[in-house]
Motif scaffolding. Structure first.
Motif, PDB file in Angstrom:
ATOM      1  N   GLY A   1      -5.001  -5.099  -9.519  1.00  0.00           N
ATOM      2  CA  GLY A   1      -5.447  -4.385  -8.324  1.00  0.00           C
ATOM      3  C   GLY A   1      -4.614  -4.667  -7.097  1.00  0.00           C
ATOM      4  O   GLY A   1      -4.214  -3.752  -6.373  1.00  0.00           O
ATOM      5  N   GLY A   2      -4.323  -5.934  -6.832  1.00  0.00           N
ATOM      6  CA  GLY A   2      -3.571  -6.304  -5.645  1.00  0.00           C
ATOM      7  C   GLY A   2      -2.166  -5.746  -5.639  1.00  0.00           C
ATOM      8  O   GLY A   2      -1.715  -5.150  -4.649  1.00  0.00           O
ATOM      9  N   VAL A   3      -1.452  -5.921  -6.753  1.00  0.00           N
ATOM     10  CA  VAL A   3      -0.061  -5.481  -6.793  1.00  0.00           C
ATOM     11  C   VAL A   3       0.031  -3.956  -6.813  1.00  0.00           C
ATOM     12  O   VAL A   3       0.928  -3.364  -6.196  1.00  0.00           O
ATOM     13  CB  VAL A   3       0.674  -6.099  -8.011  1.00  0.00           C
ATOM     14  N   ILE A   4      -0.899  -3.272  -7.509  1.00  0.00           N
ATOM     15  CA  ILE A   4      -0.878  -1.803  -7.527  1.00  0.00           C
ATOM     16  C   ILE A   4      -1.173  -1.251  -6.138  1.00  0.00           C
ATOM     17  O   ILE A   4      -0.546  -0.293  -5.683  1.00  0.00           O
ATOM     18  CB  ILE A   4      -1.888  -1.258  -8.564  1.00  0.00           C
TER      19      ILE A   4
ATOM     20  N   GLY B   1       1.384   0.942  -4.068  1.00  0.00           N
ATOM     21  CA  GLY B   1       0.985   2.280  -3.641  1.00  0.00           C
ATOM     22  C   GLY B   1       1.168   2.481  -2.146  1.00  0.00           C
ATOM     23  O   GLY B   1       1.657   3.523  -1.703  1.00  0.00           O
ATOM     24  N   ILE B   2       0.792   1.492  -1.372  1.00  0.00           N
ATOM     25  CA  ILE B   2       0.956   1.594   0.079  1.00  0.00           C
ATOM     26  C   ILE B   2       2.429   1.689   0.446  1.00  0.00           C
ATOM     27  O   ILE B   2       2.828   2.487   1.305  1.00  0.00           O
ATOM     28  CB  ILE B   2       0.301   0.379   0.773  1.00  0.00           C
TER      29      ILE B   2
ATOM     30  N   GLY C   1      -1.456  11.880  -1.790  1.00  0.00           N
ATOM     31  CA  GLY C   1      -1.767  11.805  -3.216  1.00  0.00           C
ATOM     32  C   GLY C   1      -1.631  10.402  -3.771  1.00  0.00           C
ATOM     33  O   GLY C   1      -2.450   9.964  -4.593  1.00  0.00           O
ATOM     34  N   ILE C   2      -0.600   9.675  -3.328  1.00  0.00           N
ATOM     35  CA  ILE C   2      -0.392   8.307  -3.807  1.00  0.00           C
ATOM     36  C   ILE C   2      -1.536   7.401  -3.345  1.00  0.00           C
ATOM     37  O   ILE C   2      -2.027   6.559  -4.101  1.00  0.00           O
ATOM     38  CB  ILE C   2       0.970   7.768  -3.315  1.00  0.00           C
ATOM     39  N   LEU C   3      -1.966   7.574  -2.108  1.00  0.00           N
ATOM     40  CA  LEU C   3      -3.071   6.763  -1.602  1.00  0.00           C
ATOM     41  C   LEU C   3      -4.375   7.078  -2.336  1.00  0.00           C
ATOM     42  O   LEU C   3      -5.166   6.177  -2.650  1.00  0.00           O
ATOM     43  CB  LEU C   3      -3.242   6.993  -0.100  1.00  0.00           C
TER      44      LEU C   3
END
Length: 791
Positions: free
Chosen positions: A718-721, A725-726, A753-755
């Motif tokens: 979760g953290g790295v994704i 993404g940001i 879309g990425i966010l």
């Protein structure tokens, strides 16, 4: 599996031994060379870009065929520059103004474009000043050699851009004593120069904005200074390597490169490289928390992250290469160009980043300074105790799995319902700029003051036997102001003036003759019809008396004639495309072999081709990605569910963008390529996060079961994704600094879309859905290895 483990162990043993030192030094030197030569290529890449949409059309497009059929009617390949003079406050032009304009025009041929070239060497025919009927504006058409202006000047710049700069500087200087009189360089030449100018110098600005934004994000993520610098150096090296290769390919005409693709390449490489670096560093940090030796930690990090990074990169590359099926060469070339960027992103993450991180040797932890890496007794403790927030998110989604994924899916579907109304039918040439450009102002004056098409007219190549019927059919179409056949070549000299030798008027219809004569019969873009001065006034303004003459016979080549069709709106206007469509429909009943071309037809064909590309490329990309995900996850159900989630994410971003662009910001439209570009980047890059998440979930599911595996996978990744993404959203958002509507809209759609994909789809929708379905999600192959769940 044992062979892979053995190979991994051998690599780890090699990496931590002294034998790896020469290889690590060599790799650093190679990247240093790529940095140097790629940096030089970055400064020259603008010289191999091509922004003429006619070049990108397929050879089968009707406008392309019409252009080829019209060549025998032309004396030479030309392109018009339409200079428009107007006083401020809508005042009429005085005799003194006209004298100033004629004086400036007389000295224009002597203007030096550079030390080796005079403006006269680019001109085809003389340049004249033509006032309109109300004497409120004047048109100065200058026809240029289309072949010469695409050459480079002594400074390595395209002559087209240098010629426009020289014209603007010349009239600015010559009219400096008359500040209320302004001359705007417009027409196809001015428009092309302004498009190039929109990107001139913007590359550096775009790059700096992206790097600053990414640096700030990385500082927040790592709470360190050295680590963000290391990541950005790696990303810059990857970009330099990609630019070096792309420059050489474009120079050799292997790929078609335009300014938009050039800007997208920079953003894509910076974002993708940073993402891959984040994944490797996250694993490296975990390893450092349980291993004292940085070499051993890096060995473990590479061993644990190479497969998902490589798999995600190869999937993105495969998706991008699907663009090769596009009929537009600009879109087709984006595929391999962007794929090359991803290749260099992967190479840099695997071969440059580890080398930089290990430069301090046993003191390599200093790269995280001032942050400190906590020590844990085991890898399991490192995983479970360092992901508190995402562990809570994962458990919350698991406890309420069905309500979570259903509610999220419904909300996304509501916004996605607006996606079909996202109108991407193209914009006019002047609407593609955000803010005013000189050529756009010129087009507006031309349309207002001369009441006619202000760029090149539409052309129709038809049989001589059906010419009269064709003219009658076309003249009855709304928006058409005049139709004139290409007359005998001896009356089309000089090309830029429309005057025959001796200064006599070509016929009783001087404006139409002028339009036909521009470029030796090529479509000219000179306004014709109402609002233009009379033949006698135009001839007199050129310094010659007008003499009426009977209309000449049209030029007939291989039984065909060329018709020049002037419209009530500029060819750059979207409405002109509708006129072209109606002309083509009318010609179906007159001459089915007739060809309709010209700039408006090229715009129409570009939009039609882009629409076709979207419907063809979309299933191709989805099919490729589905197959690759099935191979990676050893499942059929999971990949299909993930693709549906990706498409829903894209639809949501497009739907929200529809509301933002057309209902709030009141945009005039969207380029026809926006949806396909946005789809490719959102789906292809979104698969990155799918692979990062689901490869870890599969690994944990085989060990713990699907429901526990999805919770563990989300907690760990979760953290790295989220960070990745940001970063990627921020880099694409940097495209808004480019003053073009296409880039602004693409930046917003992709970033949004990425966010959505990062914070909603990967954090809530996918975990809730997978947890609800359980073991069947891995059907048929992986399901055999996964233990039963206990909900």
């Amino acid at each position: 599996m044992s062979s892979r483990t053995s190979a991994g162990d051998k690599f780890s043993a090699f990496l931590i031994s002294r034998k790896s030192i020469p290889l690590r030094i060599l790799l650093l030197l190679l990247w240093l060379a790529a940095f140097a030569f790629g940096g030089m290529a970055q400064g020259k890449i603008g010289t191999v870009t091509q922004n003429d949409q006619a070049v990108f059309l397929p050879t089968s497009a009707e406008s392309t065929l019409a252009s080829e059929a019209a060549k025998p009617f032309q004396d030479s390949a030309t392109i018009p520059a339409l200079l428009v003079a107007k006083r401020s406050h809508d005042a009429k032009l005085s005799d003194s103004d006209m004298a100033d304009l004629r004086s400036a025009v007389e000295t224009l041929p002597d203007v030096r474009i550079d030390q080796d070239l005079a403006f006269s060497e680019l001109l085809v025919g003389p340049v004249v000043v033509v006032p309109n009927e109300e004497n409120s504006a004047a048109l100065i058409p200058a026809t240029l050699d289309a072949n010469r202006i695409n050459e480079l000047d002594s400074n390595g710049n395209k002559l087209l851009n240098s010629a426009v700069d020289a014209m603007r500087a010349h009239f600015g200087s010559e009219l400096s004593s008359n500040p209320d009189l302004q001359v705007y360089v417009s027409g196809p030449v001015g428009l092309a120069a302004d498009l190039a100018g929109a990107f001139a110098g913007i590359d550096l600005t775009l790059l700096l904005v992206a790097l600053v934004v990414v640096f700030i994000i990385l500082v927040v993520v790592y709470r360190s200074v050295l680590m963000p610098v290391t990541v950005l150096l790696t990303a810059m090296a990857a970009l330099c390597g990609a630019v070096l290769v792309v420059y050489e390919l474009a120079k050799a005409d292997v790929v078609s490169l335009n300014s938009q693709t050039q800007g997208i390449l920079a953003i894509l490489v910076i974002g993708a490289t940073t993402d891959y670096c984040l994944l490797l560093i996250a694993r490296y940090r975990e390893e450092l928390s349980v291993h004292e030796s940085p070499l051993i930690a890096m060995s473990g990090a590479l061993k644990g992250s190479w497969e998902p990074i490589l798999a995600s990169g190869m999937t993105v590359i495969a998706g991008l290469l699907a663009l090769l099926v596009s009929d537009l060469s600009s879109t087709a070339s984006l595929g391999p160009i962007a794929a090359l960027g991803i290749v260099f992103a992967i190479l840099a993450a695997f071969t440059l980043l580890p080398g930089i991180l290990l430069v301090p040797g046993k003191h390599a932890r200093i790269m995280f300074w001032p942050a400190k890496i906590k020590h844990y007794d085991s890898e399991e403790d490192a995983i479970t105790k360092s992901h508190g927030i995402w562990d809570k998110v994962a458990h919350a989604a698991a406890r309420h799995d069905r309500p979570v994924w259903i509610s999220v899916a419904v909300i996304l579907a509501v916004f996605a319902a607006f996606a079909p109304s996202f109108t991407a039918e193209g914009t006019s040439a002047t609407e593609q700029f955000r803010g005013e450009s000189e050529s756009a102002i010129g087009f507006e004056i031309l349309e207002e003051e001369f009441d006619a098409g202000s760029s090149q007219p539409t052309i129709v190549v038809t049989k001589r036997s059906t010419m009269d019927e064709a003219i009658a059919a076309i003249e009855g179409i709304d928006g058409v102001t005049s139709v004139s056949p290409q007359i005998d070549g001896e009356l089309a000299i000089p090309a830029a003036v429309g005057m025959p030798p001796g200064g006599e008027a070509a016929s009783g219809n001087m404006p139409e003759d002028m339009a036909a004569a521009m470029g030796g019969g090529a479509p000219s873009g000179v306004p014709t019809g109402e609002g233009m001065p009379s033949p006698e006034e135009m001839a007199a303004s050129m310094g010659a008396g007008a003499q009426q003459q009977a209309p000449a016979e049209p030029v007939v080549i291989d039984g065909r004639v060329l018709l020049n069709v002037s419209t009530s709106m500029p060819a750059e206007d979207k409405a002109a495309q509708g006129v072209v469509s109606n002309i083509r429909e009318a010609m179906e009943s007159v001459d089915r072999a007739a060809l309709v071309g010209g700039p408006a037809a090229q715009s129409l064909d570009t939009n039609l081709t882009a629409e076709r590309d979207f419907h063809v490329i979309l299933p191709v990309i989805l099919s490729i990605i589905a197959v690759l995900l099935m191979l990676l996850l050893r499942s059929i159900v999971a990949p299909l569910l993930l693709l549906v989630a990706n498409v829903l994410s894209f639809g949501t971003a497009l739907g929200i963008s529809k509301i933002l662009f057309f209902d709030i910001l009141d945009h005039p439209g969207a380029d026809s390529s926006v949806p396909i570009y946005a789809f490719v980047f959102l789906v292809a890059l979104g698969i990155d996060y799918t692979i990062f998440l689901m490869s870890r979930v599969r690994e944990e599911s085989i060990r713990l079961g699907t429901r526990e595996g999805i919770v563990k996978g989300v907690a760990v990744t979760g953290g790295v994704i989220t960070s990745a993404g940001i970063v990627l959203a921020a880099t694409f958002a940097a495209l808004v600094v480019v003053p073009l509507l296409f880039m602004f809209q693409l930046a917003i759609i992709v970033a949004l879309g990425i966010l959505i994909d990062t914070f909603i789809v990967r954090s809530l929708l996918v975990p809730g859905l997978v947890h609800d379905i359980g073991k069947p999600v891995w059907w048929p192959w992986t399901a055999k290895k996964v233990p039963a769940d206990h909900k």
